[in-house]
Design a protein around this motif. Sequence first.
Motif, PDB file in Angstrom:
ATOM      1  N   ARG B 164     -15.356  -2.867  -1.907  1.00 50.76           N
ATOM      2  CA  ARG B 164     -14.512  -3.623  -0.990  1.00 50.76           C
ATOM      3  C   ARG B 164     -13.501  -4.469  -1.755  1.00 50.76           C
ATOM      4  O   ARG B 164     -12.338  -4.571  -1.389  1.00 50.76           O
ATOM      5  CB  ARG B 164     -15.410  -4.527  -0.132  1.00 50.76           C
ATOM      6  N   MET B 165     -13.980  -5.065  -2.852  1.00 54.57           N
ATOM      7  CA  MET B 165     -13.102  -5.918  -3.631  1.00 54.57           C
ATOM      8  C   MET B 165     -11.974  -5.124  -4.285  1.00 54.57           C
ATOM      9  O   MET B 165     -10.813  -5.521  -4.212  1.00 54.57           O
ATOM     10  CB  MET B 165     -13.950  -6.634  -4.688  1.00 54.57           C
ATOM     11  N   ILE B 166     -12.299  -3.985  -4.885  1.00 54.50           N
ATOM     12  CA  ILE B 166     -11.241  -3.256  -5.598  1.00 54.50           C
ATOM     13  C   ILE B 166     -10.253  -2.635  -4.608  1.00 54.50           C
ATOM     14  O   ILE B 166      -9.070  -2.493  -4.915  1.00 54.50           O
ATOM     15  CB  ILE B 166     -11.828  -2.230  -6.610  1.00 54.50           C
ATOM     16  N   ARG B 167     -10.725  -2.310  -3.403  1.00 51.04           N
ATOM     17  CA  ARG B 167      -9.773  -1.861  -2.370  1.00 51.04           C
ATOM     18  C   ARG B 167      -8.826  -2.989  -1.995  1.00 51.04           C
ATOM     19  O   ARG B 167      -7.627  -2.780  -1.829  1.00 51.04           O
ATOM     20  CB  ARG B 167     -10.526  -1.396  -1.116  1.00 51.04           C
ATOM     21  N   SER B 168      -9.368  -4.203  -1.872  1.00 48.34           N
ATOM     22  CA  SER B 168      -8.502  -5.328  -1.498  1.00 48.34           C
ATOM     23  C   SER B 168      -7.527  -5.653  -2.627  1.00 48.34           C
ATOM     24  O   SER B 168      -6.564  -6.372  -2.435  1.00 48.34           O
ATOM     25  CB  SER B 168      -9.335  -6.553  -1.118  1.00 48.34           C
ATOM     26  N   LEU B 169      -7.785  -5.123  -3.817  1.00 49.86           N
ATOM     27  CA  LEU B 169      -6.843  -5.312  -4.936  1.00 49.86           C
ATOM     28  C   LEU B 169      -5.947  -4.086  -5.111  1.00 49.86           C
ATOM     29  O   LEU B 169      -5.221  -3.981  -6.086  1.00 49.86           O
ATOM     30  CB  LEU B 169      -7.604  -5.578  -6.232  1.00 49.86           C
ATOM     31  N   GLY B 170      -6.056  -3.134  -4.201  1.00 50.00           N
ATOM     32  CA  GLY B 170      -5.073  -2.063  -4.190  1.00 50.00           C
ATOM     33  C   GLY B 170      -5.461  -0.761  -4.857  1.00 50.00           C
ATOM     34  O   GLY B 170      -4.608   0.085  -5.080  1.00 50.00           O
TER      35      GLY B 170
END
Lengths: 264, 307
Positions: B164-170
């Motif tokens: 989830r975190m790396i998706r929110s970072l693009g």
Amino acid sequence: MLDISQVSKLFNPGTPDEKIALMNIQLKLEPGDFVTVIGSNGAGKSTLMNIISGVMKPDIGEVRIGGKAIHHLPEHMRSRWIGRVFQDPMAGTAPTMSIEENLSMAYKRGKARGFGWGANAAKRKLFREQLSRLGIRLEDRMSAKVGLLSGGERQALSLLMATFTQPQILLLDEHTAALDPARAELITDLTEEIVRDMSLTTLMVTHNMEQAIRLGNRLIMMDKGRIILDIPESRKRDLTVPQLLGEFERISGRQLADDRIVLG
Amino acid sequence: MLESLTGAVELGLLYALMAIGVYITFRILDFPDLTVDASFTTGGAVAAVMISNGGSPLLATICAFGCGLAAGAVTGLLHTKGKVNGLLAGILMMIALYSVNMRIMGKPNISLVNTDTLFTSIEGNTVLYLLVLAIVVIMVKLLLDAFLHTDLGLALRATGDNARMIRSLGANTDTTKIIGVSLSNGLVAVSGAMIAQQSGFADMSMGVGTIVLGLASVIIGEAIFGIRSVVRATLAVILGSIVYRIIVALALRVEFLDTSDLKLITAVIVVGALVIPTVRRSMKQKSVARRRTQELIAAAGSQGGRS
């Protein structure tokens, strides 16, 4: 800067559990606006955040950032404009990777990721400077795994990771709710400082009424998927918590109910 | 004894690339990928067919790598774009590849006896042979370490750690998963190609149990050598692969054990390596909790607990 028009979202459409999560939301943020969002349980605050960030897509309506329609883009393609801090301190960082590596990933927000080194001397210098702004000495522990940090430290790091690339929109989703009062205070102060210094356009959901009044230049109140109250800076300055609760009761006809509500 | 030891080290090094492949999916991506059982054979089959038809052993090994990459990419696509459960995606690919492997080979097994392979020129000198193998494996390890510290590599690691975190970072986590599974199967296929060349044949069943062998190496390596960093963990996996082979060699020296008991022994090793640390951790946690509680009670008592 952020322009949300006619956005509606239905959960479980066509089933007995059908629920209107958002109903015809209109919201426009000017550059540099810092808007706090309060509301009862299930008011649609988190759904609104998820629609803006792209975790969910609206059933109807448009989301624009700087005039560009983005509501059809997947989450990872919107991240170049949007920085986000989650409620759960575990959610914003990768625990088995170091502080430096986490910052390296945030540094590449919204850019193509290739075979360049994640961290080099120049980036390390930048990370060290940025970490020192937090004032909790994380700059001395850059190679420590993030899983070893406390919840407050992780949330401070998440906040830095969400902001230091200067995104056009900052979303804060009850980001102090899971912390003890002292750490919540630290994160709130840091948030205020960072948003002010970088003049970030910010949307902050909070369960803390006092904080909602004290921070930012505008306050909106949500209930049952609608924005029921929009208080501009001029009125917000003299607002008190009892007045705010009174307003909610007057408009919705019931008391504000939130499990975690903090009056201040 | 010495001979069985050098034999164990040799096999350990040959299987080390496969273990590194399993490490990428199982540990980094947190995705238990069963495709490896078949892609190992694919690697062996491609190499054997090409070499037995007079192809260059080096080119054959590189082609095996490419076929492994492709097989892994399909599993990754099934899982991410087709939303098929990860285990099932691996099993489906394993079954499908069985037929593909048969097509590649055209018959159940291919002999490479009396054919020049990658190892023909150095096979005579055991020390040189092991040295060359070790250098190749270490080079692959260093390349992988480097990759895992690039921007793309960091995103790959974060995909297994906090998607989830790396998706929110693009980062597109579908893409990173596909890259990871693909790379993993590429390495597994290279290992299969090397095993086929070392043993002098490729056959349809050479990949059976690969995932468990890989897990055994990963788990043993981690338990003995630690996983403090990526560089350390990949080294641990290689050493784990060697230690596993030594354990097997020792186990086979026990009178009543047979070669066919190998799979059972492996399963027992994996179960042991999985269960023992868990049991130890929970026992330790309990004792720490008990001690801390008593300390806190004592501390409260000395302050003169009011009633």
